[in-house]
Design an enzyme around this catalytic site. Sequence first.
Site, PDB file in Angstrom:
ATOM      1  N   ASP A 156       0.663  -1.269  -0.103  1.00 45.61           N
ATOM      2  CA  ASP A 156      -0.047  -0.096   0.170  1.00 45.61           C
ATOM      3  C   ASP A 156       1.054   1.421  -0.055  1.00 45.61           C
ATOM      4  O   ASP A 156       1.858   1.294   0.804  1.00 45.61           O
ATOM      5  CB  ASP A 156      -0.856  -0.258   1.196  1.00 45.61           C
ATOM      6  N   CYS A 173      -7.720  -1.988  -5.585  1.00 48.90           N
ATOM      7  CA  CYS A 173      -6.904  -2.149  -4.614  1.00 48.90           C
ATOM      8  C   CYS A 173      -8.005  -2.072  -3.145  1.00 48.90           C
ATOM      9  O   CYS A 173      -9.335  -2.014  -3.441  1.00 48.90           O
ATOM     10  CB  CYS A 173      -5.776  -1.184  -4.219  1.00 48.90           C
TER      11      CYS A 173
END
Length: 176
Positions: A75, A107
């Site tokens: 991330d 995501c």
Amino acid sequence: MGANGTLVECKRGESDAVVFRFLIFDAPSPSSVTAYVKLMQKYNVRHIVRACGQTYSAEAFEKQGMVVHGWSFDDGAPPTQTVIDNWLNLLEQEKNKSPPETIAVHCVAGLGRAPILVALALVEYGGMPPLDAVGYVRGRRKGAINQVQLNWLMRYKPRHQEGNEGSLSCAGCAVM
């Protein structure tokens, strides 16, 4: 529970011929998978790229003929070389489809990893300068792509140069 995403169409140069469609969205949860399956069907999705950890079973999508690619990376970070290679190989496989099928990318929140992959595609196949690609994606997904990812894309060396045989132009990109 509803599902939504941002559809980005990329057209070849000045023509109306669509080369790629990308659907950027956030990660489904087990309770929202059915809504996301319907969203994928609406846009004729055949490939889903999961750029984060697994939060749902891919089975419901696979039963509908979709392929879920698990290409996770950290991330807030740029994609790894393996993810870049897998992503570009998928784009190579899909670039000459007629009509082009939508490639869905997600995501966790649909703001970092998924948008940077779409921006990478715009740089690689659209010949867009990195800042233009990021601005284009941010104009459609507020808050997309952080500074670390932007800096990486600015240093990225495209494999496909505009004017080469495999190069495509996204000058006529449109969001639907």
